[in-house]
Design a protein around this motif. Structure first.
Motif, short mmCIF file in Angstrom:
data_model
loop_
_atom_site.label_atom_id
_atom_site.label_comp_id
_atom_site.label_asym_id
_atom_site.label_seq_id
_atom_site.Cartn_x
_atom_site.Cartn_y
_atom_site.Cartn_z
N MET A 202 0.82 -1.22 0.00
CA MET A 202 0.00 0.00 0.00
C MET A 202 0.85 1.26 0.00
SD MET A 202 -2.95 -1.00 2.58
CE MET A 202 -4.07 -2.31 2.12
N ALA A 203 1.98 1.17 0.68
CA ALA A 203 2.84 2.36 0.75
C ALA A 203 3.31 2.71 -0.66
CB ALA A 203 4.01 2.09 1.67
N ALA A 204 3.71 1.67 -1.42
CA ALA A 204 4.18 1.90 -2.78
C ALA A 204 3.05 2.44 -3.65
CB ALA A 204 4.71 0.59 -3.35
N ALA A 205 1.85 1.85 -3.48
CA ALA A 205 0.70 2.28 -4.28
C ALA A 205 0.36 3.74 -3.96
CB ALA A 205 -0.49 1.38 -4.00
N ALA A 206 0.44 4.09 -2.69
CA ALA A 206 0.11 5.47 -2.29
C ALA A 206 1.12 6.44 -2.89
CB ALA A 206 0.09 5.58 -0.77
N THR A 207 2.38 6.02 -2.88
CA THR A 207 3.42 6.88 -3.45
C THR A 207 3.16 7.08 -4.94
OG1 THR A 207 4.91 5.79 -1.92
CG2 THR A 207 5.93 7.17 -3.60
N ARG A 208 2.77 5.99 -5.57
CA ARG A 208 2.49 6.09 -7.01
C ARG A 208 1.30 7.02 -7.25
NH1 ARG A 208 3.45 4.54 -12.41
NH2 ARG A 208 1.50 4.18 -13.51
N ARG A 209 0.28 6.90 -6.42
CA ARG A 209 -0.89 7.77 -6.60
C ARG A 209 -0.50 9.24 -6.41
NH1 ARG A 209 -3.77 3.75 -3.77
NH2 ARG A 209 -3.71 4.96 -1.85
N MET A 210 0.37 9.46 -5.43
CA MET A 210 0.80 10.83 -5.20
C MET A 210 1.55 11.39 -6.39
SD MET A 210 2.02 11.49 -1.35
CE MET A 210 3.49 12.39 -1.82
N MET A 211 2.42 10.52 -6.92
CA MET A 211 3.21 10.94 -8.06
C MET A 211 2.30 11.20 -9.27
SD MET A 211 5.89 8.74 -10.17
CE MET A 211 4.48 7.80 -10.68
N LEU A 212 1.32 10.29 -9.45
CA LEU A 212 0.40 10.47 -10.57
C LEU A 212 -0.38 11.77 -10.41
CD1 LEU A 212 -1.03 6.89 -11.25
CD2 LEU A 212 0.73 8.12 -12.52
N THR A 213 -0.80 12.04 -9.20
CA THR A 213 -1.56 13.28 -8.96
C THR A 213 -0.73 14.48 -9.39
OG1 THR A 213 -2.51 12.19 -7.03
CG2 THR A 213 -2.88 14.55 -7.20
N MET A 214 0.54 14.45 -8.98
CA MET A 214 1.43 15.56 -9.32
C MET A 214 1.53 15.74 -10.84
SD MET A 214 4.66 15.42 -6.86
CE MET A 214 5.77 15.15 -8.24
N HIS A 215 1.77 14.62 -11.52
CA HIS A 215 1.95 14.69 -12.97
C HIS A 215 0.65 15.03 -13.69
CE1 HIS A 215 6.09 13.63 -12.85
NE2 HIS A 215 5.87 12.45 -12.29
N LEU A 216 -0.45 14.51 -13.15
CA LEU A 216 -1.74 14.71 -13.80
C LEU A 216 -2.13 16.20 -13.82
CD1 LEU A 216 -3.88 12.94 -15.14
CD2 LEU A 216 -5.03 12.73 -12.94
N THR A 217 -1.63 16.90 -12.80
CA THR A 217 -1.90 18.34 -12.72
C THR A 217 -1.46 19.06 -13.99
OG1 THR A 217 -1.26 18.03 -10.43
CG2 THR A 217 -1.66 20.29 -11.12
N HIS A 218 -0.39 18.55 -14.61
CA HIS A 218 0.16 19.23 -15.78
C HIS A 218 -0.20 18.54 -17.09
CE1 HIS A 218 2.44 21.51 -12.91
NE2 HIS A 218 2.87 20.38 -12.38
N ALA A 219 -1.00 17.46 -17.00
CA ALA A 219 -1.27 16.65 -18.19
C ALA A 219 -1.95 17.46 -19.30
CB ALA A 219 -2.11 15.44 -17.82
N ILE A 220 -2.88 18.35 -18.92
CA ILE A 220 -3.62 19.10 -19.94
C ILE A 220 -2.69 20.07 -20.66
CG2 ILE A 220 -5.50 20.74 -20.39
CD1 ILE A 220 -7.04 19.41 -18.09
N GLU A 221 -1.96 20.88 -19.85
CA GLU A 221 -1.11 21.89 -20.49
C GLU A 221 0.02 21.25 -21.29
OE1 GLU A 221 -0.47 23.28 -16.62
OE2 GLU A 221 1.71 23.03 -16.66
#
Ligand code: C2E
Ligand code: MG
Ligand code: MG
Length: 717
Positions: free
Chosen positions: A452-471
């Motif tokens: 779960m720790a790894a999955a949570a880290t991945r979700r956090m990272m995805l959230t960060m990257h997703l913020t810029h996905a549109i631009e």
């Protein structure tokens, strides 16, 4: 009567001319005659201030025996009556023209009752006017009215000042006998003035303090040093009715010659302490449910955790389990029924948590609909049973403020093991487990696992990257054809793709939940709507637009967003596209708030936009819910299609769903059709439309356009 002439008293030899002969026999007869009347209390003091004679009545009024007084100098006593007597004698001595002065003073007699000694001090002078001694003749009264009157005859100015004071003020002598008391003090302790004057201060204190006071006075008498002079202290008072209450007491000391007077200023602390107690309670407890606040919880758990783990290397006959609870979409309850129902439901939740978890469990409210509980469990199995029970009990119907409410609850749990040394670690694990449940759709129990720790880290990272996905233009749409029983493309579903410049393609089943959790779904949906409508406009221009293009709308966006308004804006330039647009909403989103869903779907239908229920059968709702919704299509979840026709149970389910949908006038679409057998079965049971790899994978817009164009030729021919 036993008279003991003082050594110092004689010597003048001028007895002969005394106005009151210093003749013991005379004195004795005078005394006896007065005594016979049963009224007088007598004392004779020689010119040196030594008591030569006193009768029992006088001594008794001072709570003494005659032997205590006779032969002793008045100055050696600290007694209000003897001090007053000495003062009066001094005054008479200074005034040769005055033979006698009246004297009233308060006392507490041997029987413990207040009394007033009232009488006259007469000078005993020789013929030349020289003072030989003084005779005091008193009668004593215990009459409460007389005592009250006496008390009222204090200096009126001082009395007014004292009575105007908000604090209680008590004046006492050095033995603690109350000389005067103001009105506030009487009110504070529930006594009348006359019940206190002349009594010992200790009657205003509860037992341990009254004993201390006696000791304090004793020590003061010996050392002449009072510990509390000038310094206030908090102590307890006792009212007439026996109730004990907190007071602040400060004491001042006034000395006049040998006599000492104490002034005590008393402030009632009950209200202040109650307010302080309430404030500290409020700071540590949630006002709604009464459980601890987050900070208080962490403090208490930390202390408990440390004390238990220190003692027996962490285990001490049990383990700590931390349960993290979060109600899924609690705001729906508030919105549907109002805050009073939401509040009542939260209170009921806490009651149920208390019922289920062992006694001594520490519970806190972390946020509006989020709770945590630290419990002692025997082992991991015990913790699992408790977690399941928690989930069962908390998701059972709650009768809250005249409404039945059913909550969906996510429970994340972690049990102490060798890798957990602090509460924080346990807390972090329980939170990760909670996030995992929520990420997987919520309303379930999940125990922490290292992945779960790894999955949570991945979700956090995805959230960060997703913020810029549109631009960064990393998003694009693909389209999957939806075909009829003859295999002709009738509509298409737009599916979102994210191709991250470093991570590569990320599946929507991974990033859509991340987008929903982070709120990024709002701008993303807007991008999807804009792009899909632009694409449809191009297809329309090219003459390859399918009957309907379906877009997926997340529950959050559907229930809360200003979806209709935004679509109206986007379609304003393309009014013809309205009857080509469709929206897919999941069954869960639609039934979560049926009222909002019905309204929104109605508005969309008015615009000409069709709605489909996506993933039907995957949730917990039934057709009875769906029939209330103004939708046109029902998409049967891939999970049912996957093993038809081999699985007779799923065959029956699909057949029933198709039949009922027909009955409701809905078009059915089967999802995930991969084989010809599946297709044949679906066609045989009357399924209207199909979607799946058998007919085409999600594809680029041009590929779909080519498909549409390709099949138009044979139709047209
Ligand atoms: P969905 O709406 O149920 O979409 C159907 C999913 O099934 C798609 O997965 C599609 O590629 C897959 N699929 C179609 N036919 C077959 C088949 O024959 N076999 C198998 N194994 N799979 C098939 P995809 O594209 O990965 O999307 C997953 C989910 O992500 C979608 O499920 C939808 O819930 C969500 N999603 C995709 N695009 C969007 C979007 O633009 N907005 C929102 N809110 N959600 C989206
Ligand atoms: Mg869909
Ligand atoms: Mg689906």
């Amino acid at each position: 009567m036993d008279l003991q002439p003082s050594d110092q008293s004689g010597g003048s030899g001028r007895d002969g001319g005394a106005s009151l002969p210093r003749d013991p026999v005379f004195l004795a007869s005078l005394a006896s005659s007065l005594l016979d009347q049963g009224v007088a209390a007598l004392v004779y003091v020689d010119r040196n201030g030594v008591c030569l004679h006193t009768d029992d009545r006088f001594a008794a009024a001072l709570a003494l025996a005659p032997a205590d007084l006779i032969g002793k100098a008045l100055a050696g006593f600290d007694h209000p009556v003897l001090s007053a007597l000495a003062e009066t004698i001094a005054t008479v001595t200074r005034m040769p023209d005055v033979d006698a002065l009246p004297l009233d003073c308060q006392s507490v007699g041997r029987d413990g009752h207040p009394a007033i000694l009232s009488g006259t001090v007469m000078a005993h002078r020789d013929g030349g006017g020289a003072t030989l001694g003084h005779l005091g003749v008193f009668h004593d009264t215990g009459d409460p009215d007389r005592i009250a009157q006496f008390a009222a005859c204090r200096d009126t100015f001082v009395a007014t000042l004292l009575d105007a004071a908000v604090d209680g003020i008590i004046v006492s002598d050095r033995t603690g006998i109350i000389r005067s008391i103001n009105r506030a003090c009487c009110r504070l302790f529930g006594y009348r003035d006359s019940e206190l004057v002349g009594r010992n201060m200790t009657m205003l204190m509860p037992p341990p303090f009254s004993r201390d006071h006696d000791r304090f006075v004793d020590s003061y008498m010996k050392t002449d040093r009072a510990k509390i002079i000038g310094i206030g202290r908090e102590t307890l008072g006792q009212r007439k009715d026996g109730t004990v209450f907190p007071i602040h007491l400060s004491v001042g000391e006034a000395r006049t010659g040998n006599s000492v007077t104490f002034v005590g200023i008393i402030r009632d602390l009950s209200e202040r302490l109650a307010a302080e107690k309430r404030a500290s309670y409020l700071a540590r407890h949630d006002p709604l449910t009464g459980v601890l606040t987050r900070t208080a919880f962490l403090e208490e758990c930390e202390a408990l955790f440390e004390s238990r783990t220190d003692a027996a290397g962490g285990l001490d006959g049990g383990l700590f389990a931390l349960f993290s609870l979060d109600v899924d979409q609690f705001s729906d309850v508030n919105e549907a029924f109002g805050f009073h129902v939401g509040d009542a439901a939260l209170k009921a939740m806490v009651n149920r948590v208390t019922e289920v978890l062992p006694a001594n469990t520490i519970i806190c409210r972390i946020a509006a609909d989020e709770f945590a509980a630290l419990a002692r469990v025997a082992d991991v199995g015990h913790a699992r049973r408790l977690a399941d029970l928690l989930h069962d009990r908390l998701t059972a119907s709650i009768y809250a403020d005249r409404h039945w409410v059913r909550l969906r609850l996510s429970v994340g749990a972690a049990v102490q093991d060798d890798g957990v040394h602090t509460l924080e670690e346990l807390n972090a694990k329980a939170k990760l487990a909670l996030q995992a449940v929520q990420h997987d759709g919520g309303n379930a129990v999940c125990f922490y696992t290292p992945e779960m720790a790894a999955a949570a880290t991945r979700r956090m990272m995805l959230t960060m990257h997703l913020t810029h996905a549109i631009e960064r233009e990393e998003l694009h749409l693909v389209y999957q054809p939806i075909v009829d029983s003859e295999g002709r493309v009738r509509s298409a579903e737009a599916l979102l793709r994210w191709n991250h410049h470093v991570l590569g393609p990320v599946s929507p089943s991974e990033f859509i939940p991340v987008a929903e959790e982070s709120g990024l779904i709002v701008p993303i949906t807007d991008w999807v709507l804009t792009s899909a409508i632009a694409q449809m406009a191009r297809w329309e221009a090219e003459g390859v637009l399918p009957d309907r293009v379906f877009l997926n709308i997340s529950g959050q966006q559907f229930l809360r967003g200003n979806l209709t308004q935004r679509l109206e804006e986007l379609l304003a330039q393309h009014p013809s596209l309205r009857r080509h647009l469709g929206l897919e909403i999941t069954e869960q989103a639609a039934v979560r708030d049926l009222k909002v869903a019905v309204r929104t779907l109605g508005e969309l239908a008015e615009l000409g936009i069709q709605a489909a229920i996506d993933d039907f059968g995957s949730g917990y709702s039934s057709l009875s819910y769906v029939q209330q919704l103004p939708v046109a299509k029902l998409k049967i979840d891939r999970a049912f299609v996957i093993d038809v026709p081999e699985n007779p149970k799923n065959n029956a389910l699909v057949r029933a769903a198709v039949g009922m949908a027909r009955g409701l006038g809905l078009v059915t679409v089967a999802e995930g059709v991969e084989t010809a057998e599946q297709r044949d079965f679906l066609v045989s049971v009357g399924c209207d439309l199909m979607q799946g790899y058998l007919f085409g994978r999600p594809m680029a817009p041009d590929a779909l356009a080519a498909m549409v164009r390709g099949q138009r030729v044979p139709t047209g021919s």
